[in-house]
Design an enzyme around this catalytic site. Structure first.
Site, PDB file in Angstrom:
ATOM      1  N   GLY A  35       0.781  -1.229   0.000  1.00 49.58           N
ATOM      2  CA  GLY A  35       0.000   0.000   0.000  1.00 49.58           C
ATOM      3  C   GLY A  35       0.814   1.281   0.000  1.00 49.58           C
ATOM      4  N   LYS A 177     -31.042  26.585   7.059  1.00 48.45           N
ATOM      5  CA  LYS A 177     -30.672  25.187   7.291  1.00 48.45           C
ATOM      6  C   LYS A 177     -30.320  24.953   8.756  1.00 48.45           C
ATOM      7  CE  LYS A 177     -26.533  23.635   6.108  1.00 48.45           C
ATOM      8  NZ  LYS A 177     -25.393  23.150   5.292  1.00 48.45           N
TER       9      LYS A 177
END
Length: 279
Positions: A35, A177
């Site tokens: 990785g 919101k």
């Protein structure tokens, strides 16, 4: 001077190189079986313009490796989408202010940093060498001549939408919101005159799409003829784009700060202007 294209921004890097009339550096990127990342950049001597948005941890690590590969040159870091910018303050004891850490890391290598619509003034304050390009005029220009109303999904983005609407030559307003948690929001309608009109929701980032989905429902209930959305940074995590279309969003457009199929607007010109001014 050469432009170094990171894997997250190959098309934008090419466009910037064309605007500047310079070459792209030859790069090699690999991932080892465990990785770990491998980076090689060839032919960079005096100045490197490194173009890499940070849309994942891999992007950030690769950016650091690119910097190290060209460490003998003067480095201009073009980071169109500055990941971690939403983590711009600590709300609880012991929390990392992530963008502060990222800023220190980037500026330990880069002589200058150019980004596009970094998420907040607070995030911007952690940088000492930053130029932040505003893409809202480009979004506004994209809609110039169309009979639309531009809507901010919340009060926090109102100034951005105000700029975009001034270039589009259209009306603008905002929705109220209330964020319930990390993924859910409640949109409270204002007294908006969107009945029978084509509406464009404008924001800096679309991540999960939750805010836009709720805003679209409200606007449809208020009688909007159609709803599109436009953003600078199309993060579009998971199946966010499907969520938007399923909610009735007619179209989604974005810039190429994060390269997606919906990237209809390029920020290459604006970034090149900054680079040429500083050269």
């Amino acid at each position: 001077m050469k432009v170094v294209a990171g894997q997250s921004s190959p098309l934008l890097a090419k466009r910037i190189a064309e605007k500047l009339g310079c070459e792209l550096a030859k790069t090699t990127y690999k991932v080892f079986p465990d990785g770990e990342l491998y980076v090689r950049v060839e032919g960079v001597k005096d100045e490197a313009i490194v173009v890499q948005s940070i849309n994942s941890n891999k992007d950030l690590v690769q950016l650091m490796l690119i910097f190290d590969a060209v460490a003998n040159a003067d480095i201009i870091a073009v980071i169109p989408y500055m990941g971690y910018a939403r983590q711009d303050r600590a709300f609880n004891d012991g929390e990392a202010v992530s963008i502060r850490a990222v800023a220190k890391l980037i500026e330990s290598y880069a002589d200058r940093v150019i980004t596009v619509n970094i998420h907040s003034e607070k995030a911007k304050s952690y940088f000492k060498k930053l130029v932040d390009v505003d893409a809202m005029p480009l979004i506004g220009g994209y809609y110039k001549g169309r009979n639309v109303v531009m809507i901010s999904p919340d009060l926090g983005s109102l100034n951005r939408v105000k700029v975009a609407s001034s270039y589009a030559g259209c009306e603008f307003d905002y929705l109220e919101k209330v964020r319930l948690d990390a993924e859910n929001v409640e949109i409270k309608p204002k007294s908006l005159d969107v009945g029978g009109k084509d509406v464009v929701i404008v924001d800096d980032i679309i991540s999960t799409g939750g805010t836009i989905v709720e805003a679209t429902k409200v606007l449809k209930d208020l009688g909007a003829k159609s709803v599109e959305c436009a953003c600078v940074h199309a993060v579009l995590a998971g199946d966010a784009l499907n969520k938007l279309f399923n909610a009735g969003v007619k179209r989604v457009i974005a810039t190429d700060t994060i390269e997606k199929s919906i990237s209809a607007i390029s920020v290459a010109d604006e970034i090149a202007k900054v680079l040429l001014q500083d050269s």
